[in-house]
Design a protein around this motif. Structure first.
Motif, PDB file in Angstrom:
ATOM      1  N   GLY A  27     -32.593  25.872  -8.728  1.00  0.00           N
ATOM      2  CA  GLY A  27     -31.480  26.662  -8.207  1.00  0.00           C
ATOM      3  C   GLY A  27     -30.155  25.936  -8.371  1.00  0.00           C
ATOM      4  O   GLY A  27     -29.135  26.540  -8.718  1.00  0.00           O
ATOM      5  N   ALA A  28     -30.174  24.615  -8.146  1.00  0.00           N
ATOM      6  CA  ALA A  28     -28.947  23.831  -8.305  1.00  0.00           C
ATOM      7  C   ALA A  28     -28.498  23.809  -9.763  1.00  0.00           C
ATOM      8  O   ALA A  28     -27.304  23.895 -10.064  1.00  0.00           O
ATOM      9  N   ALA A  29     -29.469  23.686 -10.682  1.00  0.00           N
ATOM     10  CA  ALA A  29     -29.115  23.686 -12.103  1.00  0.00           C
ATOM     11  C   ALA A  29     -28.495  25.015 -12.514  1.00  0.00           C
ATOM     12  O   ALA A  29     -27.485  25.056 -13.226  1.00  0.00           O
ATOM     13  N   LEU A  30     -29.089  26.121 -12.053  1.00  0.00           N
ATOM     14  CA  LEU A  30     -28.533  27.435 -12.364  1.00  0.00           C
ATOM     15  C   LEU A  30     -27.170  27.622 -11.708  1.00  0.00           C
ATOM     16  O   LEU A  30     -26.274  28.268 -12.274  1.00  0.00           O
ATOM     17  N   ASN A  31     -26.992  27.044 -10.534  1.00  0.00           N
ATOM     18  CA  ASN A  31     -25.730  27.216  -9.829  1.00  0.00           C
ATOM     19  C   ASN A  31     -24.574  26.568 -10.571  1.00  0.00           C
ATOM     20  O   ASN A  31     -23.422  26.960 -10.412  1.00  0.00           O
ATOM     21  N   CYS A  32     -24.853  25.563 -11.383  1.00  0.00           N
ATOM     22  CA  CYS A  32     -23.794  24.947 -12.180  1.00  0.00           C
ATOM     23  C   CYS A  32     -23.122  26.003 -13.054  1.00  0.00           C
ATOM     24  O   CYS A  32     -21.893  26.097 -13.116  1.00  0.00           O
ATOM     25  N   ALA A  33     -23.928  26.826 -13.712  1.00  0.00           N
ATOM     26  CA  ALA A  33     -23.373  27.902 -14.534  1.00  0.00           C
ATOM     27  C   ALA A  33     -22.735  28.980 -13.667  1.00  0.00           C
ATOM     28  O   ALA A  33     -21.723  29.592 -14.051  1.00  0.00           O
ATOM     29  N   LEU A  34     -23.315  29.231 -12.488  1.00  0.00           N
ATOM     30  CA  LEU A  34     -22.763  30.251 -11.605  1.00  0.00           C
ATOM     31  C   LEU A  34     -21.384  29.855 -11.072  1.00  0.00           C
ATOM     32  O   LEU A  34     -20.502  30.708 -10.903  1.00  0.00           O
ATOM     33  N   VAL A  35     -21.173  28.565 -10.808  1.00  0.00           N
ATOM     34  CA  VAL A  35     -19.854  28.117 -10.362  1.00  0.00           C
ATOM     35  C   VAL A  35     -18.834  28.292 -11.482  1.00  0.00           C
ATOM     36  O   VAL A  35     -17.707  28.747 -11.243  1.00  0.00           O
ATOM     37  N   VAL A  36     -19.223  27.935 -12.697  1.00  0.00           N
ATOM     38  CA  VAL A  36     -18.327  28.152 -13.840  1.00  0.00           C
ATOM     39  C   VAL A  36     -18.011  29.644 -13.971  1.00  0.00           C
ATOM     40  O   VAL A  36     -16.862  30.036 -14.215  1.00  0.00           O
ATOM     41  N   MET A  37     -19.014  30.484 -13.775  1.00  0.00           N
ATOM     42  CA  MET A  37     -18.812  31.936 -13.829  1.00  0.00           C
ATOM     43  C   MET A  37     -17.815  32.381 -12.760  1.00  0.00           C
ATOM     44  O   MET A  37     -16.875  33.151 -13.033  1.00  0.00           O
ATOM     45  N   GLY A  38     -17.998  31.908 -11.543  1.00  0.00           N
ATOM     46  CA  GLY A  38     -17.093  32.281 -10.460  1.00  0.00           C
ATOM     47  C   GLY A  38     -15.679  31.792 -10.682  1.00  0.00           C
ATOM     48  O   GLY A  38     -14.703  32.467 -10.311  1.00  0.00           O
ATOM     49  N   ASP A  39     -15.558  30.638 -11.300  1.00  0.00           N
ATOM     50  CA  ASP A  39     -14.249  30.084 -11.613  1.00  0.00           C
ATOM     51  C   ASP A  39     -13.553  30.938 -12.674  1.00  0.00           C
ATOM     52  O   ASP A  39     -12.391  31.318 -12.531  1.00  0.00           O
ATOM     53  N   ARG A  40     -14.267  31.267 -13.731  1.00  0.00           N
ATOM     54  CA  ARG A  40     -13.659  31.988 -14.846  1.00  0.00           C
ATOM     55  C   ARG A  40     -13.365  33.451 -14.523  1.00  0.00           C
ATOM     56  O   ARG A  40     -12.363  34.013 -14.985  1.00  0.00           O
ATOM     57  N   LEU A  41     -14.228  34.066 -13.741  1.00  0.00           N
ATOM     58  CA  LEU A  41     -14.029  35.479 -13.406  1.00  0.00           C
ATOM     59  C   LEU A  41     -13.075  35.676 -12.231  1.00  0.00           C
ATOM     60  O   LEU A  41     -12.712  36.805 -11.911  1.00  0.00           O
ATOM     61  N   GLY A  42     -12.688  34.583 -11.593  1.00  0.00           N
ATOM     62  CA  GLY A  42     -11.764  34.680 -10.475  1.00  0.00           C
ATOM     63  C   GLY A  42     -12.415  35.060  -9.162  1.00  0.00           C
ATOM     64  O   GLY A  42     -11.723  35.453  -8.215  1.00  0.00           O
TER      65      GLY A  42
END
Length: 359
Positions: A27-42
């Motif tokens: 879950g933590a590994a996947l969350n790395c991409a999810l944080v980038v997603m949240g950052d880029r999508l605003g």
């Protein structure tokens, strides 16, 4: 008669505890991409600005598809990055997380850390192939998330500590910079450290050097925008080709351990530094022994060392591969081999050691 050692007994409770830990790690590994997603999508910025939101509200405000917003919010809530309000169906970004995930001026900002980690993991296949072949992966061969994320990760720390804490910790350096000193910032990347010093000390001249040409191009543009009147220039070169001098101050920010030949680099610095000059080396915080670094910060740094920093060193001549957790003793050994006689820990943070090196 031959007796074979029996296989060690497996404790089923410990086994299942590790399995559940593995699920958490996934879950933590996947969350790395999810944080980038949240950052880029605003997503984070919208939650910080508008407060608790439903998936539909978040999607509408960010111009994204609602199903993605819903699943992203649930993943963030499961990881305690946001909180869920069952009675309203809304998701809230706590103020502490808002600072860490949206405020790029704060030294607590972690968006860049997630970005560089995501970019590093994306290129893992290249590192695996290099490990089999016994070679390296050059810094310039990584994707842009590595380069941009690195700068976004380190810049807030430099902004918070470089001028107010680190430079004053060096003997006599601030006075020299105020009256006019010659400075070379080696491994400058996108130029954040170079530009910051040039803005604060306009009487001094600054040269930023990096062997990654694309980073130098970015640094030149940023300097033109942020410090148009400063005495600042940039050079795409490795340490051996650094021009000018003698320099009153030489700086290296989080890059000595990435170099293929750090001892050779130190010898070149010994040639271009003034007799009363100072070399400031900023390196990741580390102890001298493996057991000193078996903690969450050391774990992250060892991960970057395996997938990013060590491959970078091995892609260059010599390939000494100091590693991200080199520790003060190994850094001292590098500089003393080059002929420097004075070495001390001048300052530190939870993430960095700042060393003062003198001829």
């Amino acid at each position: 008669m031959t007796t074979q050692n029996a296989a060690p007994a497996v404790d089923p409770d410990k086994l299942m505890a590790f399995v559940f830990r593995a699920v958490e790690e996934t879950g933590a590994a996947l969350n790395c991409a999810l944080v980038v997603m949240g950052d880029r999508l605003g997503y984070y910025r919208s939650l910080a600005e508008h407060g608790a939101s439903t998936p539909a509200e978040l999607a509408q405000r960010t111009g994204t598809e609602e199903h993605y917003a819903r699943e992203w919010l649930n993943a963030q809530a499961a990881g305690s990055f946001v909180t869920y309000q069952p009675d309203t169906g809304r998701y809230h970004l706590p103020p502490e997380q808002a600072v860490a995930l949206t405020d790029e001026t704060s030294p607590a900002f972690v968006g860049g850390l997630f970005q560089i980690a995501h970019g590093t993991a994306t290129d893992a296949a290249d590192v695996i192939a290099a490990a089999r072949a016994g070679n390296g992966v050059a810094w310039g061969d990584h994707n842009s998330d590595v380069h941009v994320g690195c700068e976004r990760f380190f810049r807030p720390t430099y902004n918070a500590h470089l001028v107010s804490d680190w430079l004053p910790a060096l003997d006599g350096v601030v006075g020299k910079l105020g009256s006019g000193a010659a400075v070379v910032d080696i491994g400058c990347g996108h130029g954040s450290s170079t530009i910051l010093m040039a803005q604060v000390f306009p009487a001094s001249s600054f040269l930023g050097v990096d062997y990654h040409r694309e980073s130098i191009a970015t640094a030149q543009q940023r300097a033109a925008d942020a410090a148009p009147g400063a005495q600042i220039s940039f050079q795409a070169a490795d340490v051996a080709a650094v021009t000018g001098g003698p320099y009153d101050l030489v700086t290296m920010f989080d890059c000595l351990h990435d170099m293929g030949d750090p001892v050779g680099a130190a010898r070149r610095i010994r040639e271009i530094i003034a007799d009363d000059g100072t070399w400031m080396i900023v390196e990741p915080a580390a102890g001298d022994h493996v057991e000193d670094n078996l903690n969450p910060i050391g774990r992250a740094y060892y991960g970057f060392s395996t997938l990013l920093c060590t491959p970078s060193s091995l892609a260059q001549p010599v390939g000494l591969a100091l590693g991200t957790q080199a520790g003060p003793a190994r850094i001292r050994d590098v500089v003393t081999q080059a002929g420097f006689t004075r070495f001390r820990l001048a300052a530190n943070t939870p993430f960095n050691n700042v060393f003062e090196v003198r001829p």
